[in-house]
Write a protein that holds these residues in place. Structure first.
Motif, PDB file in Angstrom:
ATOM      1  N   ALA A 260       5.017 -31.405 -95.149  1.00 48.71           N
ATOM      2  CA  ALA A 260       5.652 -30.389 -96.087  1.00 48.71           C
ATOM      3  C   ALA A 260       4.418 -29.517 -95.197  1.00 48.71           C
ATOM      4  N   GLY A 261       5.030 -28.389 -94.940  1.00 47.45           N
ATOM      5  CA  GLY A 261       4.470 -27.603 -94.685  1.00 47.45           C
ATOM      6  C   GLY A 261       3.850 -27.752 -92.919  1.00 47.45           C
ATOM      7  N   ASP A 262       3.951 -28.120 -92.074  1.00 52.35           N
ATOM      8  CA  ASP A 262       3.547 -28.236 -91.005  1.00 52.35           C
ATOM      9  C   ASP A 262       3.955 -27.514 -89.882  1.00 52.35           C
ATOM     10  N   ILE A 263       3.900 -27.253 -89.083  1.00 48.97           N
ATOM     11  CA  ILE A 263       4.821 -25.835 -88.443  1.00 48.97           C
ATOM     12  C   ILE A 263       4.836 -26.775 -87.388  1.00 48.97           C
ATOM     13  N   VAL A 264       6.742 -26.963 -86.349  1.00 44.94           N
ATOM     14  CA  VAL A 264       6.634 -27.933 -85.071  1.00 44.94           C
ATOM     15  C   VAL A 264       7.580 -27.208 -84.298  1.00 44.94           C
ATOM     16  N   TYR A 265       7.303 -27.425 -82.983  1.00 44.84           N
ATOM     17  CA  TYR A 265       8.406 -26.966 -82.459  1.00 44.84           C
ATOM     18  C   TYR A 265       9.436 -27.669 -81.652  1.00 44.84           C
ATOM     19  N   VAL A 266      10.762 -26.910 -81.252  1.00 45.43           N
ATOM     20  CA  VAL A 266      11.557 -28.027 -81.311  1.00 45.43           C
ATOM     21  C   VAL A 266      12.588 -27.424 -80.189  1.00 45.43           C
ATOM     22  N   PHE A 267      13.585 -28.078 -79.703  1.00 42.62           N
ATOM     23  CA  PHE A 267      14.760 -27.674 -78.710  1.00 42.62           C
ATOM     24  C   PHE A 267      15.341 -27.301 -79.047  1.00 42.62           C
ATOM     25  N   ILE A 268      16.448 -26.245 -78.823  1.00 45.66           N
ATOM     26  CA  ILE A 268      17.507 -25.789 -79.505  1.00 45.66           C
ATOM     27  C   ILE A 268      18.280 -25.685 -78.148  1.00 45.66           C
ATOM     28  N   ARG A 269      19.790 -26.313 -78.089  1.00 45.17           N
ATOM     29  CA  ARG A 269      20.536 -26.286 -77.057  1.00 45.17           C
ATOM     30  C   ARG A 269      21.745 -25.030 -76.949  1.00 45.17           C
ATOM     31  N   ASN A 270      22.008 -24.233 -75.970  1.00 49.27           N
ATOM     32  CA  ASN A 270      22.346 -23.222 -75.452  1.00 49.27           C
ATOM     33  C   ASN A 270      23.604 -24.227 -76.225  1.00 49.27           C
ATOM     34  N   PRO A 271      24.460 -24.533 -76.965  1.00 48.90           N
ATOM     35  CA  PRO A 271      25.904 -24.950 -76.959  1.00 48.90           C
ATOM     36  C   PRO A 271      27.339 -24.955 -75.899  1.00 48.90           C
ATOM     37  N   HIS A 272      26.958 -23.223 -75.320  1.00 43.57           N
ATOM     38  CA  HIS A 272      28.330 -22.494 -74.833  1.00 43.57           C
ATOM     39  C   HIS A 272      27.504 -22.576 -73.499  1.00 43.57           C
TER      40      HIS A 272
ATOM     41  N   THR B 189      15.414 -36.739 -87.377  1.00 40.79           N
ATOM     42  CA  THR B 189      15.902 -37.541 -87.043  1.00 40.79           C
ATOM     43  C   THR B 189      15.250 -37.974 -85.335  1.00 40.79           C
ATOM     44  N   LYS B 190      16.110 -39.177 -84.972  1.00 38.70           N
ATOM     45  CA  LYS B 190      15.647 -39.579 -83.569  1.00 38.70           C
ATOM     46  C   LYS B 190      16.114 -38.666 -82.230  1.00 38.70           C
ATOM     47  N   GLU B 191      17.171 -37.792 -82.991  1.00 39.44           N
ATOM     48  CA  GLU B 191      17.951 -37.490 -82.075  1.00 39.44           C
ATOM     49  C   GLU B 191      17.286 -35.925 -82.008  1.00 39.44           C
ATOM     50  N   LEU B 192      16.295 -34.996 -82.653  1.00 43.80           N
ATOM     51  CA  LEU B 192      15.214 -33.591 -82.955  1.00 43.80           C
ATOM     52  C   LEU B 192      14.724 -33.964 -82.048  1.00 43.80           C
ATOM     53  N   ALA B 193      14.264 -33.292 -81.254  1.00 43.87           N
ATOM     54  CA  ALA B 193      12.744 -32.960 -80.034  1.00 43.87           C
ATOM     55  C   ALA B 193      11.587 -32.348 -80.509  1.00 43.87           C
ATOM     56  N   ILE B 194      10.901 -33.245 -81.712  1.00 47.02           N
ATOM     57  CA  ILE B 194      10.068 -32.631 -82.455  1.00 47.02           C
ATOM     58  C   ILE B 194       8.674 -32.723 -81.952  1.00 47.02           C
ATOM     59  N   TYR B 195       7.526 -31.846 -81.734  1.00 47.31           N
ATOM     60  CA  TYR B 195       6.396 -31.699 -81.166  1.00 47.31           C
ATOM     61  C   TYR B 195       5.383 -30.943 -82.002  1.00 47.31           C
ATOM     62  N   SER B 196       4.476 -31.897 -81.571  1.00 44.04           N
ATOM     63  CA  SER B 196       3.685 -31.022 -82.996  1.00 44.04           C
ATOM     64  C   SER B 196       2.500 -29.433 -82.259  1.00 44.04           C
ATOM     65  N   THR B 197       3.044 -29.652 -80.931  1.00 43.35           N
ATOM     66  CA  THR B 197       1.864 -27.885 -80.287  1.00 43.35           C
ATOM     67  C   THR B 197       2.828 -27.867 -79.740  1.00 43.35           C
ATOM     68  N   ILE B 198       2.747 -26.332 -79.154  1.00 43.56           N
ATOM     69  CA  ILE B 198       3.180 -25.916 -78.394  1.00 43.56           C
ATOM     70  C   ILE B 198       2.975 -26.032 -77.451  1.00 43.56           C
ATOM     71  N   GLU B 199       1.964 -26.745 -76.153  1.00 40.33           N
ATOM     72  CA  GLU B 199       1.268 -26.980 -75.694  1.00 40.33           C
ATOM     73  C   GLU B 199       2.820 -28.648 -74.887  1.00 40.33           C
ATOM     74  N   GLU B 200       2.215 -28.892 -76.221  1.00 42.07           N
ATOM     75  CA  GLU B 200       3.225 -30.104 -75.545  1.00 42.07           C
ATOM     76  C   GLU B 200       4.993 -30.207 -75.390  1.00 42.07           C
ATOM     77  N   ALA B 201       5.662 -29.324 -76.272  1.00 40.38           N
ATOM     78  CA  ALA B 201       6.798 -28.416 -76.076  1.00 40.38           C
ATOM     79  C   ALA B 201       6.928 -28.399 -74.924  1.00 40.38           C
ATOM     80  N   GLU B 202       6.207 -27.376 -74.323  1.00 41.31           N
ATOM     81  CA  GLU B 202       6.392 -27.030 -73.429  1.00 41.31           C
ATOM     82  C   GLU B 202       6.266 -27.667 -71.603  1.00 41.31           C
TER      83      GLU B 202
END
Length: 78
Positions: A7-19, A53-66
């Motif tokens: 709790a308190g960690d900042i992470v980076y996730v992918f958000i898909r456009n539903p449209h 959940t396993k369905e979330l793409a979660i990354y610890s750093t912005i570099e990993e996410a990019e």
């Protein structure tokens, strides 16, 4: 997999456009205690809690996410 977050960690996730299915963005989010089950953690994003959940793409750093974003959504993937 999720035991590396607390709790308190900042992470980076992918958000898909539903449209538009092939459009996604990287968003900063917070790891928090799940208000529905305080023994579990959740991702807090856009005033909403998402259970880890396993369905979330979660990354610890912005570099990993990019890097992952480029791999999955970059121009070379078309």
């Amino acid at each position: 997999m999720f035991n590396k977050y607390k709790a308190g960690d900042i992470v980076y996730v992918f958000i898909r456009n539903p449209h538009i299915p092939d459009v996604a963005t990287i968003q900063e989010a917070a790891i928090v205690k799940n208000p529905e089950n305080p023994k579990e953690l959740a991702v807090f994003l856009y005033e909403t809690y998402y259970p880890l959940t396993k369905e979330l793409a979660i990354y610890s750093t912005i570099e990993e996410a990019e890097q992952a974003y480029d791999k999955y959504f970059g121009e070379d993937t078309a």
